[in-house]
Design an enzyme around this catalytic site. Structure first.
Site, PDB file in Angstrom:
ATOM      1  N   ASN A 184       0.865  -1.183   0.000  1.00 42.60           N
ATOM      2  CA  ASN A 184       0.000   0.000   0.000  1.00 42.60           C
ATOM      3  C   ASN A 184       0.898   1.228   0.000  1.00 42.60           C
ATOM      4  O   ASN A 184       1.511   1.553   1.013  1.00 42.60           O
ATOM      5  CB  ASN A 184      -0.877  -0.062   1.261  1.00 42.60           C
ATOM      6  N   LYS A 204       0.061   4.263  -0.206  1.00 45.80           N
ATOM      7  CA  LYS A 204      -0.573   5.445   0.403  1.00 45.80           C
ATOM      8  C   LYS A 204      -0.376   6.660  -0.525  1.00 45.80           C
ATOM      9  O   LYS A 204      -0.358   6.492  -1.745  1.00 45.80           O
ATOM     10  CB  LYS A 204      -0.040   5.669   1.821  1.00 45.80           C
ATOM     11  N   HIS A 226      -9.150   0.967   5.696  1.00 46.79           N
ATOM     12  CA  HIS A 226      -7.842   1.243   6.300  1.00 46.79           C
ATOM     13  C   HIS A 226      -8.029   2.235   7.451  1.00 46.79           C
ATOM     14  O   HIS A 226      -8.852   3.161   7.361  1.00 46.79           O
ATOM     15  CB  HIS A 226      -6.879   1.803   5.246  1.00 46.79           C
ATOM     16  N   GLY A 240       3.145   2.263  10.857  1.00 47.63           N
ATOM     17  CA  GLY A 240       4.085   3.366  10.663  1.00 47.63           C
ATOM     18  C   GLY A 240       4.829   3.769  11.935  1.00 47.63           C
ATOM     19  O   GLY A 240       5.469   4.811  11.980  1.00 47.63           O
TER      20      GLY A 240
HETATM   21  P1  PGA Z   1       3.317   0.313   7.667  1.00 41.74           P
HETATM   22  O1  PGA Z   1       1.806   0.501   7.162  1.00 41.74           O
HETATM   23  O2  PGA Z   1       3.821  -0.964   7.058  1.00 41.74           O
HETATM   24  O3  PGA Z   1       4.034   1.535   7.188  1.00 41.74           O
HETATM   25  O4  PGA Z   1       3.245   0.221   9.169  1.00 41.74           O
HETATM   26  C1  PGA Z   1       0.950  -0.586   7.023  1.00 41.74           C
HETATM   27  C2  PGA Z   1      -0.370  -0.118   6.470  1.00 41.74           C
HETATM   28  O5  PGA Z   1      -0.865   0.936   6.897  1.00 41.74           O
HETATM   29  O6  PGA Z   1      -0.962  -0.777   5.585  1.00 41.74           O
END
Ligand code: PGA
Length: 253
Positions: free
Chosen positions: A10, A12, A98, A176
């Site tokens: 993802n 984002k 999400h 994150g």
């Molecule tokens: P991350 O995000 O791997 O950066 O923790 C995961 C997500 O939000 O799908």
């Protein structure tokens, strides 16, 4: 029992058209060889979907996902993207629910149920995200919290419809943040989710449902998480932006 092992990236709100093109090329050129039961999913921003679709057209078991769509079929919704538009680009999955959509855009379970319906109606599949905030985990009530999200977002579906659902468990405190759920925490929740699906749709459908883990997944922790019996892969954020890391996670699966 066969269920798909899936690693989904993802992106984002990251990567412009040129950066996205490069990232897809780097992934394709990494020499990945996917087994028949393995899928890789790439979820770039809307602006990169068409180009990524053309890059992926000859690749085996690598599919495109969108990160969102609108719940209505069409109409006066300035700035929105419909499921039909995504379908027309060759998108196979849509990520829904999400925690960033729930938190920053106020998306609740009833809306997510509507979005799920329009995606399925257009012949695509849903990656349905659920996950609890830190206070809920600390209070120890995460199981009922997740149960409500899944029941209200998905359990209006028929058995035939539910076969097109992938579930992603993403504890908000791990997204994150660098804090990953331990293998035990992930396994425990995934087993709980599978038991909810079994109680509603029966064992066969529950056994066939892929349940992905998301939240600070990286090459160094992926193998441990993915070796848990109910963890069928990952939904990857930050590490999906670097080809080497994303490929490292895929190879751990
Ligand atoms: P991350 O995000 O791997 O950066 O923790 C995961 C997500 O939000 O799908």
């Amino acid at each position: 029992m066969t269920r798909k092992k899936i690693v989904a990236g993802n992106w984002k709100m990251n990567k412009n058209l040129f950066e996205g093109k490069q990232l897809v090329s780097d992934i394709l050129e990494s020499g990945l060889e996917l087994r028949d039961d393995q899928e890789v999913i790439i979820a770039p921003p809307f602006t990169s979907l068409e180009l990524a679709a053309s890059q992926l057209k000859d690749s085996k078991n690598i599919f495109l996902a969108a990160q969102n769509c609108h719940q209505e079929a069409s109409g006066a919704y300035t700035g929105e993207i419909s499921a039909e538009m995504l379908k027309g680009l060759g998108v196979r999955y849509v990520i829904l629910g999400h925690s960033e959509r729930r938190q920053y855009f106020g998306e609740g379970d009833a809306l997510l149920a509507q979005k799920t319906d329009i995606v399925l109606k257009n012949g695509m599949k849903v990656i349905f995200c659920c996950g609890e905030p830190l206070q809920i985990r600390e209070a120890g009530t995460q199981n009922t919290y997740i149960q409500t999200q899944i029941e209200q977002g998905l359990f209006h579906l028929t058995e035939a419809e539910f076969k097109n659902i992938v579930i992603a468990y993403e504890p908000i405190w791990a997204i994150g943040t660098g804090l990953t759920a331990s293998d035990e925490q992930a396994q425990e929740m995934h087993a709980h989710i599978r038991s909810l699906v079994a109680a509603k749709y029966g064992d066969a459908i529950a056994e066939a449902t892929s349940i992905l883990y998301g939240g600070s997944c990286k090459p160094s922790n992926a193998a441990g998480l993915f070796s848990c019996p109910d963890v069928d892969g990952g939904l990857i954020g930050g590490a999906a932006l670097v080809a080497q890391d994303f490929v490292g996670i895929i190879k751990a699966r």
